[in-house]
Design a protein around this motif. Structure first.
Motif, PDB file in Angstrom:
ATOM      1  N   GLN A  16     -20.212 -99.349   8.577  1.00  0.00           N
ATOM      2  CA  GLN A  16     -18.924 -99.601   9.217  1.00  0.00           C
ATOM      3  C   GLN A  16     -17.778 -99.049   8.373  1.00  0.00           C
ATOM      4  OE1 GLN A  16     -18.274-103.693  10.504  1.00  0.00           O
ATOM      5  NE2 GLN A  16     -16.080-103.501  10.144  1.00  0.00           N
ATOM      6  N   ILE A  17     -17.840 -99.265   7.073  1.00  0.00           N
ATOM      7  CA  ILE A  17     -16.797 -98.785   6.160  1.00  0.00           C
ATOM      8  C   ILE A  17     -16.697 -97.273   6.215  1.00  0.00           C
ATOM      9  CG2 ILE A  17     -16.215 -98.502   3.702  1.00  0.00           C
ATOM     10  CD1 ILE A  17     -17.453-101.375   3.319  1.00  0.00           C
ATOM     11  N   MET A  18     -17.837 -96.593   6.140  1.00  0.00           N
ATOM     12  CA  MET A  18     -17.832 -95.127   6.133  1.00  0.00           C
ATOM     13  C   MET A  18     -17.303 -94.564   7.446  1.00  0.00           C
ATOM     14  SD  MET A  18     -18.662 -94.484   3.110  1.00  0.00           S
ATOM     15  CE  MET A  18     -18.685 -92.691   3.269  1.00  0.00           C
ATOM     16  N   GLN A  19     -17.646 -95.190   8.567  1.00  0.00           N
ATOM     17  CA  GLN A  19     -17.188 -94.689   9.870  1.00  0.00           C
ATOM     18  C   GLN A  19     -15.717 -94.974  10.114  1.00  0.00           C
ATOM     19  OE1 GLN A  19     -20.320 -96.525  12.369  1.00  0.00           O
ATOM     20  NE2 GLN A  19     -20.927 -94.448  12.895  1.00  0.00           N
ATOM     21  N   GLU A  20     -15.233 -96.108   9.608  1.00  0.00           N
ATOM     22  CA  GLU A  20     -13.841 -96.489   9.831  1.00  0.00           C
ATOM     23  C   GLU A  20     -12.885 -95.829   8.831  1.00  0.00           C
ATOM     24  OE1 GLU A  20     -13.487-100.707   9.757  1.00  0.00           O
ATOM     25  OE2 GLU A  20     -14.387-100.995  11.742  1.00  0.00           O
ATOM     26  N   LYS A  21     -13.311 -95.696   7.585  1.00  0.00           N
ATOM     27  CA  LYS A  21     -12.405 -95.264   6.522  1.00  0.00           C
ATOM     28  C   LYS A  21     -12.429 -93.771   6.239  1.00  0.00           C
ATOM     29  CE  LYS A  21     -11.232 -99.555   5.482  1.00  0.00           C
ATOM     30  NZ  LYS A  21      -9.849-100.058   5.682  1.00  0.00           N
ATOM     31  N   THR A  22     -13.469 -93.068   6.709  1.00  0.00           N
ATOM     32  CA  THR A  22     -13.602 -91.668   6.316  1.00  0.00           C
ATOM     33  C   THR A  22     -13.770 -90.737   7.509  1.00  0.00           C
ATOM     34  OG1 THR A  22     -16.031 -91.544   6.118  1.00  0.00           O
ATOM     35  CG2 THR A  22     -14.832 -92.517   4.279  1.00  0.00           C
ATOM     36  N   ARG A  80     -20.126 -87.120  13.896  1.00  0.00           N
ATOM     37  CA  ARG A  80     -20.070 -88.346  14.692  1.00  0.00           C
ATOM     38  C   ARG A  80     -20.636 -88.076  16.076  1.00  0.00           C
ATOM     39  NH1 ARG A  80     -16.333 -92.158  12.645  1.00  0.00           N
ATOM     40  NH2 ARG A  80     -15.267 -91.397  10.771  1.00  0.00           N
ATOM     41  N   LYS A  81     -20.907 -89.156  16.789  1.00  0.00           N
ATOM     42  CA  LYS A  81     -21.394 -88.996  18.161  1.00  0.00           C
ATOM     43  C   LYS A  81     -20.341 -88.321  19.028  1.00  0.00           C
ATOM     44  CE  LYS A  81     -24.626 -92.895  18.235  1.00  0.00           C
ATOM     45  NZ  LYS A  81     -24.971 -94.182  18.882  1.00  0.00           N
ATOM     46  N   PHE A  82     -19.068 -88.633  18.742  1.00  0.00           N
ATOM     47  CA  PHE A  82     -17.967 -88.026  19.487  1.00  0.00           C
ATOM     48  C   PHE A  82     -16.987 -87.401  18.509  1.00  0.00           C
ATOM     49  CE2 PHE A  82     -19.562 -91.181  22.438  1.00  0.00           C
ATOM     50  CZ  PHE A  82     -19.506 -90.526  23.659  1.00  0.00           C
ATOM     51  N   GLU A  83     -16.682 -86.130  18.726  1.00  0.00           N
ATOM     52  CA  GLU A  83     -15.656 -85.468  17.935  1.00  0.00           C
ATOM     53  C   GLU A  83     -14.275 -85.923  18.410  1.00  0.00           C
ATOM     54  OE1 GLU A  83     -16.307 -83.668  15.343  1.00  0.00           O
ATOM     55  OE2 GLU A  83     -18.479 -83.763  15.652  1.00  0.00           O
ATOM     56  N   ILE A 109      -9.420 -97.582  26.318  1.00  0.00           N
ATOM     57  CA  ILE A 109      -8.918 -96.712  25.257  1.00  0.00           C
ATOM     58  C   ILE A 109      -9.114 -97.376  23.896  1.00  0.00           C
ATOM     59  CG2 ILE A 109      -6.806 -95.745  24.252  1.00  0.00           C
ATOM     60  CD1 ILE A 109      -5.905 -95.193  27.167  1.00  0.00           C
ATOM     61  N   GLY A 110      -8.898 -98.684  23.831  1.00  0.00           N
ATOM     62  CA  GLY A 110      -9.113 -99.414  22.581  1.00  0.00           C
ATOM     63  C   GLY A 110     -10.555 -99.317  22.110  1.00  0.00           C
ATOM     64  N   LYS A 111     -11.487 -99.382  23.055  1.00  0.00           N
ATOM     65  CA  LYS A 111     -12.907 -99.277  22.702  1.00  0.00           C
ATOM     66  C   LYS A 111     -13.263 -97.858  22.273  1.00  0.00           C
ATOM     67  CE  LYS A 111     -14.460-102.998  25.770  1.00  0.00           C
ATOM     68  NZ  LYS A 111     -15.259-103.333  26.974  1.00  0.00           N
ATOM     69  N   ILE A 112     -12.726 -96.881  22.972  1.00  0.00           N
ATOM     70  CA  ILE A 112     -13.033 -95.484  22.662  1.00  0.00           C
ATOM     71  C   ILE A 112     -12.515 -95.100  21.282  1.00  0.00           C
ATOM     72  CG2 ILE A 112     -12.440 -93.105  23.314  1.00  0.00           C
ATOM     73  CD1 ILE A 112     -12.699 -93.957  26.208  1.00  0.00           C
ATOM     74  N   LYS A 113     -11.402 -95.694  20.873  1.00  0.00           N
ATOM     75  CA  LYS A 113     -10.840 -95.374  19.560  1.00  0.00           C
ATOM     76  C   LYS A 113     -11.787 -95.765  18.426  1.00  0.00           C
ATOM     77  CE  LYS A 113      -6.514 -96.539  18.895  1.00  0.00           C
ATOM     78  NZ  LYS A 113      -5.301 -97.386  18.981  1.00  0.00           N
ATOM     79  N   SER A 114     -12.745 -96.646  18.705  1.00  0.00           N
ATOM     80  CA  SER A 114     -13.710 -97.036  17.678  1.00  0.00           C
ATOM     81  C   SER A 114     -14.705 -95.917  17.390  1.00  0.00           C
ATOM     82  CB  SER A 114     -14.464 -98.300  18.110  1.00  0.00           C
ATOM     83  OG  SER A 114     -15.289 -98.044  19.232  1.00  0.00           O
TER      84      SER A 114
END
Length: 257
Positions: A16-22, A80-83, A109-114
């Motif tokens: 989670q940290i790597m996907q959110e922070k980097t 990532r799964k989505f660019e 949109i809030g969900k997609i931003k994840s």
């Protein structure tokens, strides 16, 4: 090193940290990674984090890229799964869709931003707006689509109330609120609206209904009718000649000016 109280969740928190922070423009050092883990009451040694990085790549397809900058070593998610461009495209599609309500647009949109990092999500902020276009007020449209698919797959009829817009821009029931019972055979998209194409037993003909104007929809026990009518049905031709127009017999006319 003392173990944290949430040690068994280390891998999940690390991912989670790597996907959110980097991302490709933002990387973090190993001390920063360990500091982020401590916020979740997780402690870890460098060796175990390296092993987790390898598992992320091998088992989950999340590539962790190592980069040396001066004396510091940085790490970030490389794929990532989505660019970012794909996420922007999805957001544009949601915003421009008339059948998705304003509240549901914001939620989606809030969900997609994840799908992107928190840094990339900030770039999307200028895209995240709901314009003044006409959007449906019917929140049940998403569940209607799902129920219609279920009815089609299970060869069942559906029952629903059908509505129309009045002069005050409010949805009011058609046919004095009577129930519509039809046999759904297809769902199609035309002019940014979902339509269900179905067979009407009473009139013995194919009709279409806008999904956002259907309410209190339920799947019936009774099997569908209209199999023969849809045997040689051409959806492309039907869409071209029907949607956005009134139903009725096609007639060739001659106009004099």
């Amino acid at each position: 090193m003392a173990r944290g109280t949430n040690q068994k969740f280390k891998f999940s928190y690390l991912m989670q940290i790597m996907q959110e922070k980097t991302d490709d423009e933002h990387a973090i050092t190993m001390p920063q990674i360990m500091e982020e883990l401590e916020k979740y009451e997780v402690t870890a040694e460098r060796k175990s984090i390296y092993a987790d990085f390898q598992d992320m790549t091998d088992k989950f397809g999340i590539e962790i890229i190592k980069e040396q900058i001066g004396r510091e070593t940085y790490y970030h998610v490389g794929s990532r799964k989505f660019e970012l461009a794909e996420v922007k495209l999805l957001i544009d599609a949601i915003q421009s869709s008339k059948f998705i309500t304003q509240s549901k647009s914001r939620e989606l949109i809030g969900k997609i931003k994840s799908f992107v990092s928190e840094h990339q999500a900030k770039q999307l902020q200028r895209q995240v707006y709901i314009n003044d276009r006409v959007k449906t007020m019917n929140e049940s449209v998403y569940y209607n689509v799902d129920d219609i698919h279920t009815a089609i797959n299970e060869n069942k009829k559906i029952k629903f109330k059908y509505y129309k817009w009045d002069i005050n821009k409010k949805l009011v029931p058609r046919h004095n609120g009577d129930w519509f019972v039809v046999s759904p055979w297809a769902l199609t998209w035309d002019d940014e609206n979902y339509y269900m194409v179905a067979f009407d037993d009473l009139d013995q003909q194919i009709k279409h209904y806008r999904v956002d104007k259907m309410m209190r929809l339920s799947v019936e026990v009774e099997k569908r009718a209209g199999k023969d009518a849809f045997k040689n049905f051409d959806m492309a031709e039907y869409s071209k000649s029907t949607f956005g127009m009134y139903q009725g017999k096609k007639t060739r006319v001659k106009l004099e000016f």
